[in-house]
Every structure is written in structure tokens, then in C-alpha cells.
Design an enzyme around this catalytic site. Sequence first.
Site, PDB file in Angstrom:
ATOM      1  N   HIS A  99       0.847  -1.208   0.000  1.00 59.06           N
ATOM      2  CA  HIS A  99       0.000   0.000   0.000  1.00 59.06           C
ATOM      3  C   HIS A  99       0.875   1.247   0.000  1.00 59.06           C
ATOM      4  CE1 HIS A  99       0.438   0.963   4.370  1.00 59.06           C
ATOM      5  NE2 HIS A  99       0.547  -0.356   4.500  1.00 59.06           N
ATOM      6  N   ASP A 101      -0.320   4.446   0.920  1.00 62.82           N
ATOM      7  CA  ASP A 101      -0.742   5.492   1.863  1.00 62.82           C
ATOM      8  C   ASP A 101      -0.008   5.294   3.188  1.00 62.82           C
ATOM      9  OD1 ASP A 101      -2.233   3.079   2.310  1.00 62.82           O
ATOM     10  OD2 ASP A 101      -3.605   4.207   3.602  1.00 62.82           O
ATOM     11  N   GLU A 168      -5.019   1.558   2.910  1.00 64.15           N
ATOM     12  CA  GLU A 168      -4.809   0.506   3.905  1.00 64.15           C
ATOM     13  C   GLU A 168      -4.864   1.038   5.323  1.00 64.15           C
ATOM     14  OE1 GLU A 168      -2.975  -2.496   6.503  1.00 64.15           O
ATOM     15  OE2 GLU A 168      -2.311  -0.445   6.202  1.00 64.15           O
ATOM     16  N   GLU A 169      -4.326   2.236   5.545  1.00 60.16           N
ATOM     17  CA  GLU A 169      -4.297   2.795   6.906  1.00 60.16           C
ATOM     18  C   GLU A 169      -5.659   3.330   7.328  1.00 60.16           C
ATOM     19  OE1 GLU A 169      -1.917   2.052   8.566  1.00 60.16           O
ATOM     20  OE2 GLU A 169      -0.054   2.069   7.409  1.00 60.16           O
ATOM     21  N   ASP A 199       3.933  -6.475   4.264  1.00 59.74           N
ATOM     22  CA  ASP A 199       3.371  -5.377   5.073  1.00 59.74           C
ATOM     23  C   ASP A 199       3.365  -5.715   6.559  1.00 59.74           C
ATOM     24  OD1 ASP A 199       2.137  -2.961   5.675  1.00 59.74           O
ATOM     25  OD2 ASP A 199       0.109  -3.715   5.281  1.00 59.74           O
ATOM     26  N   HIS A 232     -27.880   8.161  43.246  1.00 62.13           N
ATOM     27  CA  HIS A 232     -26.913   8.584  44.254  1.00 62.13           C
ATOM     28  C   HIS A 232     -26.682   7.389  45.180  1.00 62.13           C
ATOM     29  CE1 HIS A 232     -25.387  10.647  47.826  1.00 62.13           C
ATOM     30  NE2 HIS A 232     -25.174  11.708  47.075  1.00 62.13           N
ATOM     31  N   SER A 421      -4.895  -8.923  13.003  1.00 63.99           N
ATOM     32  CA  SER A 421      -5.403  -9.332  11.701  1.00 63.99           C
ATOM     33  C   SER A 421      -5.003  -8.330  10.631  1.00 63.99           C
ATOM     34  CB  SER A 421      -6.927  -9.454  11.749  1.00 63.99           C
ATOM     35  OG  SER A 421      -7.481  -8.388  12.475  1.00 63.99           O
ATOM     36  N   HIS A 449       3.497   3.241  12.438  1.00 64.49           N
ATOM     37  CA  HIS A 449       2.402   3.953  13.124  1.00 64.49           C
ATOM     38  C   HIS A 449       2.910   4.850  14.249  1.00 64.49           C
ATOM     39  CE1 HIS A 449      -1.099   1.177  11.752  1.00 64.49           C
ATOM     40  NE2 HIS A 449      -0.103   1.138  10.893  1.00 64.49           N
TER      41      HIS A 449
END
Lengths: 479, 479
Positions: A99, A101, A168-169, A199, A232, A421, A449
Site C-alpha cells: 500500500h 498510503d 490501507e491505513e 506489510d 446517588h 489481523s 504507526h
Amino acid sequence: MSAAPKEFLDYVDAHKDAFIKRLSDAIAIPSVSGDASYRKHVHEMGHFVQRQLEAVGVATKLVPLGPQELDGQTVELPPVVFGKLGEDKNKKTVLIYAHYDVQPALLSDGWTHDPFVLTHDKETDRLYGRGSTDDKGPLLGWINVLEAHKTLGIELPVNLRVCFEGMEESGSEGLDDLIKAEAGPGKFFDGVDCVCISDNYWLNDVTPCLTYGLRGISYFKVTISGPAKDLHSGLFGNCVHEPMTDLFHVFSKLVTPQGKILIPGLNELVDELTPEERERYERMDYSIDDINESVGASIAISDDKAEVLMGKMRYPSLSIHGIEGAFSAAGAKTVIPAKISGKFSIRLVPSMTPENVDSLVIQYLESEFAKLNTKSKLTVENLHGGKPYLADPNHWNFVAAAKATQAIYGKQPDLTREGGSIPVTLTFADALGVNVLLLPMGRGSDGAHSTNEKLDLSNYINGTKVLGTYLHEIAKITK
Amino acid sequence: MSAAPKEFLDYVDAHKDAFIKRLSDAIAIPSVSGDASYRKHVHEMGHFVQRQLEAVGVATKLVPLGPQELDGQTVELPPVVFGKLGEDKNKKTVLIYAHYDVQPALLSDGWTHDPFVLTHDKETDRLYGRGSTDDKGPLLGWINVLEAHKTLGIELPVNLRVCFEGMEESGSEGLDDLIKAEAGPGKFFDGVDCVCISDNYWLNDVTPCLTYGLRGISYFKVTISGPAKDLHSGLFGNCVHEPMTDLFHVFSKLVTPQGKILIPGLNELVDELTPEERERYERMDYSIDDINESVGASIAISDDKAEVLMGKMRYPSLSIHGIEGAFSAAGAKTVIPAKISGKFSIRLVPSMTPENVDSLVIQYLESEFAKLNTKSKLTVENLHGGKPYLADPNHWNFVAAAKATQAIYGKQPDLTREGGSIPVTLTFADALGVNVLLLPMGRGSDGAHSTNEKLDLSNYINGTKVLGTYLHEIAKITK
């Protein structure tokens, strides 16, 4: 002995600087897919990728995916770049996915250098920049391979199909439908024999790995409601049933502090461990110290390395994520929350599926709740689910990748499974019915990330060699 | 037969309109203590109260409490209004407490009428307005009593000491220290024989009550920490110990869904139930339906009315309020929270104290946590605590109030205990060492702190009669 020609390997070494320049050009395009104001750069990156592929002899097509609502505006989804090279019936056809992006990145997040300027630290020989390892480095690794073959006049030993996406992100919006639509006779993916996705990452910083499994997931929201409004605790404590008390009782029956799932029937769904598999985990180049270091505390669930790795990779897990609707701020509020939702998810492994797991979970929650003898009300929702994935690591696709890795790194790769995943893996496997290999280029410490994302130059260069060699190994093995 | 002179009772009936006008004038001053922009009105209200007291013969003094930081500015705390009437050594000296500040109120919150304009609904004979029942009505009830006596030339049968504050809705800032400073020989509170606080409500709408007990509290924050940062459940689920799992296990051991506290030693600290007490709860004019109605659902913890009332009033309770640091938003985040704090509090009854409870709680939490065999870390903090209060309901102070109630309402009042706390009660009891009576004027449905707060006209008028009669009953009983 590498199946790849020596000229190819020499070319890669000789063109190190040009390959760095290529990565530098790619990093300079801030193709952040999750922010509407960056969307034009994602499209720009798609065109960059197309030009790179065309330049090395790949016939390309940009596939539009239509409009998207993002940040309150309508923007065009970035195109999927399809590519085709070779139609030789005597060769295997390999589909490669990557990917183009990236995740958001701001200097102010704590980056040492501008995240969109590739910074080559000469002391450590590391290449810093957003997308260096996730996933522009691996994507350009393929371009490097093709450039070398084209320039040297070496015939590619396989047919190639390319599927590079730009979302993808941000949930790969639109890709699943496209893959399903392009599977089948006469369609773009027709004739694909195997898939290679680059990836993910090595388990550590020294030993390459091939990944053959991913866990699935089932995510539950358990709502318990009592009074019509928050009460309360002074006025109503020990006078009415409290949903929070009920929730703590029910959730304490889900999993032990040692990670053992207590829901009857679930563990029985897990495929039996084979001695070969157990041996794979024993052999993995990873230690309890590595785990403790990566989480920043000595909290590994066992002292047995293989047990911990299997807990993460080949066994299910159950994690409680939080509570919606309860008091969650700082301070000391004396509230009895009226309606709360506890959330947990189960990571699934073969032969668990959302279907066979969900009914067991819901039935168990209801029966444990009934035992409480409370007048609160329970509802259980499944928020989302996904099947686990498991490839045959003895398939020629994996054998070729293992031989390529051995040839370049002089080391047998670890055979790993991922705890999380990568949904596109499953989509390819299901839609095309072929073996899908995850062949990582980067290291465990790359910080995808995160701030100061990097790719070691040696991984970029050797990774390029592995990708090329892998194609030659396929041709050799399957001849 | 009332101990109060008939002329007094007739005067109250005859001056209904003037008393409504007095309440209307008070409601018109928006004395919201929690908002700096309203502070000038709180001071205005303090002066209004002072003038009212002076007009009915009370010698007053405004006691300044110094500055306060509020909403980013420094404001002056509203004064405590001290008042003195009578120095007769042959009479009992009664200290009366009320407060002249109110909760915030905006028409846009859902009020039917302007909250600061007294609205007399002639059909229901209810007086709507912020502060009508909490606590301007009761405060002015005392003024009405004194006006009647002064006008009619009836000598007050007791010495009176007045303590009216303007910060009750905002933590009574400064009052505790003042009370402690003014207790003792030669000080303002010297010679006080009993205290009467009119600042709570009947249990329901038809039967008056006297309140002789309040629960205390101990509030706990239990922090469990594991990894150095939040983890992804895909990557680390079933690989490391998870603080959320640990917290659910520990908190499930605190209390049963039926409200029974499971911490060893705690229930043993509770004073034994006497047959006389049990009978008091059996007799209370309250039903399971009343409880279910007030919480908006059929969730009472038992079908036995006395059990439910005792659960709320004379037994401890344990409520779990929430979790700080976990995922609390909507959606389906797959996080393993690194460090979380579960919060719960225990409402205390005699002879529990924060001191004897806290050590048992902390010891139990630590021992239950140790059983989990987790590598997470536990810390327990006590955020705040307060003792329970219990007065002798057979004291002449209560007997006088009961006789006064019987005389005016023709009904024996219920003897109740409150599940929450009114801290000033305990301060008076501890600092002065005398019996403190809670003598409510309003009904359970008045909606103090809520929208459309009201006081029934009959409660205002009869309540005024009860307050006056109570003083005469004291004189008669203690003669």
C-alpha cells in the site's frame, strides 16, 4: 546458493544510492489517507507509483473506487494501482500486494526530523521517515527488483500481477469489493497462483520471519441496565440491584488472570498443537526478555518462551477493553451508573470462527448473568467479527520465500503467526483460493504507526534482494 | 393537645399570604453559591436574611469567611449569619441551622416557570421556585415563627441561637472551622443544649418524619498497572497479564449482586438490630412500589420493605462507580489498557468508621489480588472518608419534635435514617457534644437540586407550625 542470478544481487548493491533516492522521493509525498486535507497527496502518490511501475515495464491501470465522506466533505478515494507483467502459461503467476498510503505524522508529535523528509542516519544506517517501513520501502523493493531485471535484460521468472492500494491505513475502503469483483475467469486476478504481501515485520531485530497465520476477532458489547437514571449511592446503595456490580461478576467469569478463557467449548475449538508446530515456537529467535522489553514491564504470562509466543500467535485471547456509561473521569463521584456497556473481544484461531464462537459466548453470558439473580437487564451485541487465517507454511510459496531468505540472510526464517489481523490477507485467500504469504521487509523495532518510523538500510537492500530471489525460487521449485 | 398557644397557630393560618410573599422575596434573589457570577446575589441574600432576623428581634452578626478561588477568580465567601435571642438560664438553648444559598437553575434546564420567580400553582397549592424547599422555605419557617411570637407578644419558650450559612450547596466551605472555633466556654455556641436542622425531606409525600441517622463514607481508588503503555490486544492478548482482567477479578469479590458486602470483618462492625428498630422500619410509611417508582424500574433488592429500607438506612452499602483509564467511549477499540483505576465507596453505619473500615478493606484487596498470581501492580488509595452519624431518637429533642408533628399533622412521624451524609450534622454533634435533630419541612417529591423544585403550601404552613410547636414542646418536656 541463491536461485537469483548474481548480476541481480550485484545490481542491487551497486544501486543502493539510487534506491535510497527512490524511497526519498516517495516519503516526500505525504500520502496520509485518514485526513481529507491530505487526500490530494494520496492521489499524487498513486500516480507516482503508476509511473514507477510503467518505467520498469509493468502495464498499469488506475482503478477508481468512487467518492468517500471524510471530515465532513466528499473526497475521491485514491485509486488501486493494478499492474500486469507477463502472460507466459509456463510460469507461475504471483500477485504482489502493498500500500502507498501512510499514517498521519507531525513533527510536533515528537519526531526528531521532518517525517516527510527521508533522513539517513549514517551512524546507524537507518532511514527515517513516515512510510519508510510501512509500506513504501517494501513497495519500492518490488520496483527495485523490476528495474534491475529490466536494466540487466534478465527475464522475470514468473508472471506478475500488482495490486497496490492507497487506503490501507484507513480500513482499505472499497478494496474488498474490488478483489471479489476481479476474481474469476477472465478477470484481472484470473490465473494467480499465489499471493505475496510485504506489510508486516520481523518478530525482533535480527531474525527474518515468514508469517503464515493471523488471528480473527469477535468483539462483544455487553449492556446491563437497571434504574431509569443514574442514582446517588447514598440514597440507593444496598437498596436496589446495581448494574456495575452485575457486570463485574459476569466479566470476572470470562478469563483467568493467566489468560485462560473460561467460556465452555471455546478452547475445544482450537486445532490441536502438533509436535512440528511446538518445535517451531521453541526455535523462534525470541525471549521472555524481548516480550517484557516490548511492553515495558516484566508481565509475560509465563516463563516458558514457547507458551508465551503460542499465547500470542496460535491460541485465542480474551481482553476486556473498557466500560461505556460508567464514571470514567478523575475524582470521586458517588454515582450508581444506570446503564453500562462492558466491552471485550476474543482473538480467534483455527478452527474458531465468529459463527461457532458467538453463540457459545452469548449463551454463557446469559447463563452466568441468570445465576446472579439480579433484576437488572442484560443485552449482548456482537460489534464486529473476522475469521482467523492460516496458510500452509509447507506450500511452495513459503518454501520459496524461506529459501530466498536463507540465501540472502544466511539464516532460516522463523515461521510466525500474527496475533492481530490484516483483513486483505483473508480476502485474497477466500476470493482467489490460493496460498497467501506474508513476507516482511522491516524489523520489530521499526515503529510503524509511531514517531520516528524507520527502515534499516540493510533491510531495504537485503529485502529487495529477498523479493527478487523469492521470484526465482518459485520458478525453480515449481519447474 | 399542642404545647404551642392557639394564638400562634391561628396567626400562622391568618398570615399565609404574607408568608408566601416572604418566600417569594427570598426566591427572587438567585443566591447560587457554585457560580462566581452569582456570588453578589448570595451576599445579597445573606443581608436579606439578616434584616429578616433583626426585624423579628434576633440580634445578628454577619461572620465573614474570607476569600475563595472560584471559576478562575477570587471572590468573597458569603457570610455565616449568627443570631441570638434570649439568655434565660432557666430555658433550654436551641441552635437552629439552615442555609440561604441554592443550587443553579436555568429556565432552559426544563423549568416550567422562571426558577427565580415563586410560582403558586393554585390547583395543587404548590409553590414552585429554586430554593422553595431547599432551603429557603424551612429557613423562613423560623422567621415566620419568630414574627408570630413577637407580634402576639408571646415569650419564646427557649433561648435561640441561629446559624444560617450561604455555602451549603458548595461544600459548606469555611463552616466546619467556624463551628469548631465557636464551640467552648464564652464562645458563640456556648450553652447550646440541642440542634435542629431543617434541610432534608419526608420519605414520601404523606407521612412526616424525623431523621436521626446518616451514613458515613469511605471512598477507594484501586489502581492496577501492567505494561508501560496501552497495548494492542491483537499483538499482546494472552501473552501478558492484563490489568483489566485483574481488576474485574478483584472487584467481583467486593459485594454480591444482592448487596451483601464480602469484605471480612465489615458486617461484624455494624451495630446489632434491636427489635424496637426493626419495628420502626416495619412501620414506616413506604412500600416496595415507592422505591421502584423513585428509581424508575422494578429493581428493589428484596420484596421485604423493612429489609430494603434497612439496606438504605441502617446497613452499609458498597457501590462500584467506574473505571478511570480504560476505554470509555463509544465504538470498538481493541486496546489493552496499561493502567486503570477502579473506584468504589462504602457507606458506613455505626459502629463503622473510616479508621476501622479502611484497614480491613485494604488488607482484603491486597490478599485477593495476591491470589490472582498476576504480575500487575496494585495500589489502593482512600480518596475521602466521613463517619456515620446516629442520634438517640428517644432524646427530649426528638420527643419534642415528634409531639409537635403529632399535634400539627395528627400523625406519628416516621423515625428515619438517611443513606447519604449531611456533614454539618456531624460537625455540630462532635463540636458541641449535643443531640442533633433533622426535622424536615418538605416532601419526598419536592425535587431539591432538580428542575421544578417545589414546596407544598400546606408543608410550608404546617411546617412553620411544627417548628414553633417544637420549641414549646421542648420547654414543656424539659421543665
